[in-house]
Design a protein around this motif. Structure first.
Motif: not given
Length: 244
Positions: A3, A47-48, A51-52, A55
């Motif tokens: 991450n 995580a958000q 995500s890219g 996010g």
């Protein structure tokens, strides 16, 4: 990919957006640091963000809207219309992606962008100094600036030319490349100009990531080469927005 690495790759571009959204490197980078600090104790937020870009920018905009960042210092509030314009032009998100970031529908984004452009069309004309060593790009910028209703008050290819023109013409906006004809630096030229005049600056470079490290004095408004007219238009308007 871990991450942290996924987030790290997109942080320079989030800095660009944050700076254009707040008008200064200091405030923009402070917002980004606050987001990263919040992520240290929030796995869902990590995580958000990992995500890219959608996010990551969405997490940033949610934090920026939350009202929990007063300690950063006062910044001029940027209307949602301008935020939508910045995301779709300078950051090259689609209407659907921008809607996800701003928590509105894609059709709402189209409306917001149209409203932002209408405001820009009603803005007063600026006197623009162009600092660019490539003749074709310089002429392209000249035509673009004039098409937007602004006046080009000078065009320089070197640091010395830029400083002399700024002193003689008193521009209300500067568009500056980084590398100039004689090996001099557009950044140094702008530093010289800002030593005696308070004028907004938009930098144009093919290597934006080199000026988005957050480790030194860096631009608040940055356009990537090759550029689109809409991107330059948005950057000019945003720089003038904070100058008024």
């Amino acid at each position: 990919m871990p991450n942290s690495q996924a987030i790290k790759e997109n942080i320079p571009y989030l800095r660009r957006f944050a700076r254009s959204l707040t008008g200064t490197q200091k405030s923009g980078d402070a917002y980004v640091r606050l987001l990263l600090e919040a992520a240290q104790s929030d796995r869902d937020l990590v995580a958000q963000m990992a995500s890219g870009r959608v996010g990551l920018y969405g997490a940033f905009c949610k934090l920026q809207r939350s009202g929990t960042v007063a300690a950063i210092g006062e910044t001029k509030a940027v209307p949602l219309q301008r935020q939508a314009l910045l995301l779709t032009t300078m950051e090259d998100f689609s209407a659907a992606e921008t809607g996800e970031i701003l928590d509105v529908s894609a059709s709402d984004v189209d409306t917001l962008v149209a409203e932002a452009l209408a405001v820009i069309d009603g803005e007063g004309a600026a006197r623009v100094l162009i600092i660019e060593d490539e003749p074709l790009i310089s002429m392209q910028l000249e035509g673009l600036v004039e098409d937007l209703g602004h006046e080009v008050c000078g065009m320089a290819a070197t640091r010395d030319q830029a400083v002399a023109l700024a002193e003689a013409q008193g521009p209300s906006l500067v568009l500056a490349d980084i590398q100039l004809a004689d090996g001099s630096s557009g950044i140094d030229a702008v530093d010289d100009i800002l030593g005696s005049a308070n004028v907004p600056v938009v930098f144009i470079t093919a290597y934006p990531e080199r000026l988005l490290t957050g480790e030194r004095s860096e631009p608040a408004f940055l356009v990537t080469k090759p550029f689109h007219e809409a991107t330059v238009r948005a950057a000019i308007s945003q720089a003038l927005f904070f100058a008024t």
